[in-house]
Design a protein around this motif. Structure first.
Motif, PDB file in Angstrom:
ATOM      1  N   GLY A 105       0.781  -1.217   0.000  1.00  0.00           N
ATOM      2  CA  GLY A 105       0.000   0.000   0.000  1.00  0.00           C
ATOM      3  C   GLY A 105       0.822   1.280   0.000  1.00  0.00           C
ATOM      4  N   GLY A 106       2.122   1.193  -0.110  1.00  0.00           N
ATOM      5  CA  GLY A 106       2.995   2.351  -0.136  1.00  0.00           C
ATOM      6  C   GLY A 106       3.999   2.233  -1.261  1.00  0.00           C
TER       7      GLY A 106
ATOM      8  N   LEU B 234      11.118   4.667   2.557  1.00  0.00           N
ATOM      9  CA  LEU B 234       9.799   4.055   2.621  1.00  0.00           C
ATOM     10  C   LEU B 234       8.772   5.175   2.622  1.00  0.00           C
ATOM     11  CD1 LEU B 234      10.520   1.394   5.370  1.00  0.00           C
ATOM     12  CD2 LEU B 234      10.347   1.016   2.924  1.00  0.00           C
ATOM     13  N   LEU B 235       7.797   5.071   1.754  1.00  0.00           N
ATOM     14  CA  LEU B 235       6.793   6.116   1.607  1.00  0.00           C
ATOM     15  C   LEU B 235       5.406   5.544   1.905  1.00  0.00           C
ATOM     16  CD1 LEU B 235       8.252   7.556  -1.710  1.00  0.00           C
ATOM     17  CD2 LEU B 235       8.660   8.385   0.607  1.00  0.00           C
ATOM     18  N   GLY B 236       5.198   5.148   3.164  1.00  0.00           N
ATOM     19  CA  GLY B 236       3.880   4.751   3.636  1.00  0.00           C
ATOM     20  C   GLY B 236       3.435   3.315   3.492  1.00  0.00           C
ATOM     21  N   PRO B 237       4.309   2.336   3.305  1.00  0.00           N
ATOM     22  CA  PRO B 237       3.803   0.964   3.268  1.00  0.00           C
ATOM     23  C   PRO B 237       3.385   0.492   4.663  1.00  0.00           C
ATOM     24  CG  PRO B 237       6.188   0.939   3.132  1.00  0.00           C
ATOM     25  CD  PRO B 237       5.754   2.388   3.071  1.00  0.00           C
TER      26      PRO B 237
ATOM     27  N   LYS C 266       2.448   1.386   9.711  1.00  0.00           N
ATOM     28  CA  LYS C 266       2.602   2.212   8.523  1.00  0.00           C
ATOM     29  C   LYS C 266       3.862   3.036   8.719  1.00  0.00           C
ATOM     30  CE  LYS C 266       0.170   5.146   5.337  1.00  0.00           C
ATOM     31  NZ  LYS C 266      -1.106   5.700   4.949  1.00  0.00           N
ATOM     32  N   VAL C 267       4.816   2.888   7.834  1.00  0.00           N
ATOM     33  CA  VAL C 267       6.126   3.499   8.027  1.00  0.00           C
ATOM     34  C   VAL C 267       6.437   4.515   6.931  1.00  0.00           C
ATOM     35  CG1 VAL C 267       7.116   1.571   9.309  1.00  0.00           C
ATOM     36  CG2 VAL C 267       7.267   1.578   6.845  1.00  0.00           C
TER      37      VAL C 267
END
Length: 189
Positions: A136-137, A161-164, A175-176
């Motif tokens: 999801g990211g 990391l952009l929101g997985p 959510k990172v």
């Protein structure tokens, strides 16, 4: 024929070549994986190799190269040169990856829509412009890996990391967002 978890790599046609006084010429061996074909051309003269690996290869061949990859899907365009001595061949070139999928050991979700430029020099692989969807990211990364046939690769990768939503024990999912560095010589890195 090599087969692993549904992934198959095979020769399109048998081939043969003669070696006489260190001279040989393998005009073209064609390897098939799914609907793709990769081409190997190789010649030798007095112990010196000259050849290439080209064409498209199904990304599932990664399953044969390292135990860290559980499943691979998609295509990789190959443009590799083979040089050096018969005793110590040298592999160098580039691989372009578009819209691939990789399921790595230790992650519940696969990397999807993977695109990258991969530069190869012997067992050292440089990753440039890596982009992938993950849980999801999005992930963007670059770095270096050393690949071995008998053990996990050595990694030195950096990325963001952009929101997985990643499964992290003891939590269900987290959510990172932020920088990530993956280094080490074996899983879990």
């Amino acid at each position: 024929v090599m087969e692993k978890t549904g992934s198959v790599v095979k020769l399109k046609n048998p081939f043969s070549f003669n070696i006489k006084e260190g001279l040989f010429n393998l005009n073209q061996a064609i390897f098939q994986s799914g609907s793709t074909e990769g081409f190997l051309e190789l010649s030798g003269r007095q112990g010196e190799l000259n050849g290439s690996i080209s064409g498209a290869v199904d990304f599932s061949v990664l399953e044969f190269l390292t135990a860290a990859i559980l499943r691979g899907q998609g295509l990789a365009d190959l443009n590799l040169k083979i040089r050096g001595q018969v005793r110590a061949p040298q592999l160098q070139g580039r691989v372009n990856v578009e819209n691939a999928q990789i399921l790595s050991q230790g992650l519940d979700s696969p990397f999807e829509k993977v695109s990258a430029l991969v530069l190869v020099k012997q067992n050292e692989v440089q990753f440039k412009k890596v982009r992938a969807d993950l849980a999801g990211g999005r992930v963007v990364a670059e770095g270096v890996a050393q690949i071995f046939s008998d053990r996990f690769p050595t990694l030195n990768l950096t990325g963001n990391l952009l929101g997985p939503k990643i499964h992290v024990y003891p939590f269900q999912f987290v959510k990172v967002r932020g920088p990530l560095k993956v280094t080490g010589t074996q899983a879990p890195y």
